[in-house]
Design an enzyme around this catalytic site. Structure first.
Site, mmCIF file in Angstrom:
data_model
loop_
_atom_site.group_PDB
_atom_site.id
_atom_site.type_symbol
_atom_site.label_atom_id
_atom_site.label_comp_id
_atom_site.label_asym_id
_atom_site.label_seq_id
_atom_site.Cartn_x
_atom_site.Cartn_y
_atom_site.Cartn_z
ATOM 1 N N VAL A 83 -3.359 6.254 20.845
ATOM 2 C CA VAL A 83 -2.492 5.129 20.510
ATOM 3 C C VAL A 83 -3.040 3.871 21.165
ATOM 4 C CG1 VAL A 83 -0.467 6.591 20.233
ATOM 5 C CG2 VAL A 83 -0.958 5.594 22.481
ATOM 6 N N TYR A 117 -17.707 -3.941 5.028
ATOM 7 C CA TYR A 117 -16.960 -2.781 5.505
ATOM 8 C C TYR A 117 -17.722 -1.492 5.200
ATOM 9 C CZ TYR A 117 -13.345 0.844 5.599
ATOM 10 O OH TYR A 117 -12.636 2.006 5.830
ATOM 11 N N PHE A 126 -1.714 5.133 8.581
ATOM 12 C CA PHE A 126 -1.302 5.815 7.355
ATOM 13 C C PHE A 126 -1.878 7.229 7.276
ATOM 14 C CE2 PHE A 126 -1.891 6.140 2.557
ATOM 15 C CZ PHE A 126 -0.579 6.505 2.308
ATOM 16 N N ILE A 178 -10.956 0.235 20.145
ATOM 17 C CA ILE A 178 -12.006 1.241 19.956
ATOM 18 C C ILE A 178 -13.269 0.495 19.571
ATOM 19 C CG2 ILE A 178 -12.752 3.279 18.663
ATOM 20 C CD1 ILE A 178 -9.853 4.019 18.277
ATOM 21 N N ILE A 208 8.291 -5.718 -14.891
ATOM 22 C CA ILE A 208 7.477 -6.892 -15.217
ATOM 23 C C ILE A 208 6.446 -6.506 -16.280
ATOM 24 C CG2 ILE A 208 5.802 -8.553 -14.301
ATOM 25 C CD1 ILE A 208 7.221 -8.270 -11.590
ATOM 26 N N CYS A 247 -10.074 8.649 12.573
ATOM 27 C CA CYS A 247 -9.471 7.953 11.429
ATOM 28 C C CYS A 247 -9.431 6.448 11.627
ATOM 29 C CB CYS A 247 -8.045 8.450 11.199
ATOM 30 S SG CYS A 247 -7.879 10.192 10.804
#
Length: 314
Positions: free
Chosen positions: A31, A138, A11, A47, A188, A66
């Site tokens: 990639v 994280y 993203f 990675i 909704i 990133c």
């Protein structure tokens, strides 16, 4: 300027690549598999602490990191921490060490505001300096990477820049932000009409612009920067603005936050209530002052573009 970008199909990374190319920079997209190969790309199937980056850094001035391991379902906290550390901490350090050995000048690390914590106290936005160490697996893996990168910088002279973004939205956004847009689009009724928190968000192009600024600004090395659209909103305001951009009337029921939190506690969904009702603000004054930077896209423009992309894809 020649940059190597990890997470180039993700993203954030894909937009960093696109914006770099718009500026006519040379880009080496990293990639994961051969089928994703783009011009000048480097294939790294993973990675982690043993990834071999030989041949990746020829002529590269700056690495933009990133790529990261993000939240996975059905993991114990300990298992998650081990997996996060292998990629987010050890993988980052391995990449940076090999970049420094190859003569790369600068390393821009896209960390996370979770390093500061999950939620900020009302009217006390997060700043780059830390008062406490996060316990979120994280966030902890990202914090440990920041610490190790600072050590590596002192040892090798590699210029390290850290960026901690909050929630990133924009065309192609997924997860909770996409779910929220879908619910508003479908009309909704939602019990979020009286939420009085404050949240910082960052539009994808604003984050990407700051990342590229940090690739070349002379005052960036050795710094940690927080980033946002510089326009904090409550959950209620966010939903109202999204609905307006969709041309719809928001169906928000003004249930007091205390009742939402009580109901969530009964259902053992306290974390869900905290994400909806809690505040998470960041202070970007130092980012603007040190770099002479400001978000090139306003919050309203960012929401409008995100909504337009949502309608095109749905």
């Amino acid at each position: 300027m020649k940059v190597l970008v990890t997470g180039s199909t993700g993203f954030v990374g894909s937009r960093v690549v696109g914006l770099s190319e718009e500026r006519e920079w040379d880009v080496v997209p990293v990639v994961r598999k051969v089928g994703q190969i783009q011009p000048n790309s480097f294939v790294a199937s993973s990675i982690d602490s043993v990834t071999d980056w030989s041949g990746a850094f020829e002529g590269v001035d700056c690495v933009v990191h990133c790529a990261a391991r993000v939240h996975q379902m059905n993991e114990t906290e300990q298992d998650a921490l081990i997996a996060y550390r292998d990629i987010n901490t050890l993988g980052t350090l391995n990449l940076a060490k090999q970049a420094a050995d190859a003569g790369v000048k600068r390393f821009v690390f896209v960390s996370s505001i979770k390093v500061n914590g999950e939620y900020s106290e009302p009217n006390l936005p997060f700043e780059p300096n830390l008062n406490n160490t996060t316990q979120d697996p994280y966030g902890l893996s990202k914090y440990e990477a920041e610490v190790e990168l600072a050590k590596l910088s002192r040892e090798t002279g590699l210029e390290v820049v850290v960026i901690r973004p909050p929630l990133v939205y924009g065309p192609g956004v997924k997860a909770n932000f996409l779910s929220m847009m879908r619910m508003i689009d479908k009309g909704i009724p939602l019990p979020f009409g009286a939420i009085k928190n404050q949240r910082s968000l960052v539009y994808l192009d604003n984050l990407s612009d700051l990342i590229l600024t940090c690739c070349e600004h002379p005052s960036a090395p050795g710094r940690t920067f927080l980033v946002s659209d510089d326009n904090d909103v409550s959950t209620t305001q966010l939903m109202q603005i999204i609905a307006h951009a969709m041309g719809k009337s928001p169906r928000l029921i003004p249930i007091p936050m205390s009742l939402i939190q009580l109901g969530a506690s009964v259902l053992k969904k306290q974390q869900v209530a905290q994400r909806v009702c809690g505040s998470l603000q960041v202070e970007i004054g130092l980012t603007k002052d040190i770099l002479g930077w400001k978000p090139p896209v306003t919050f309203e423009q960012g929401i409008k573009r995100t909504v337009e992309a949502y309608f095109k894809s749905h």
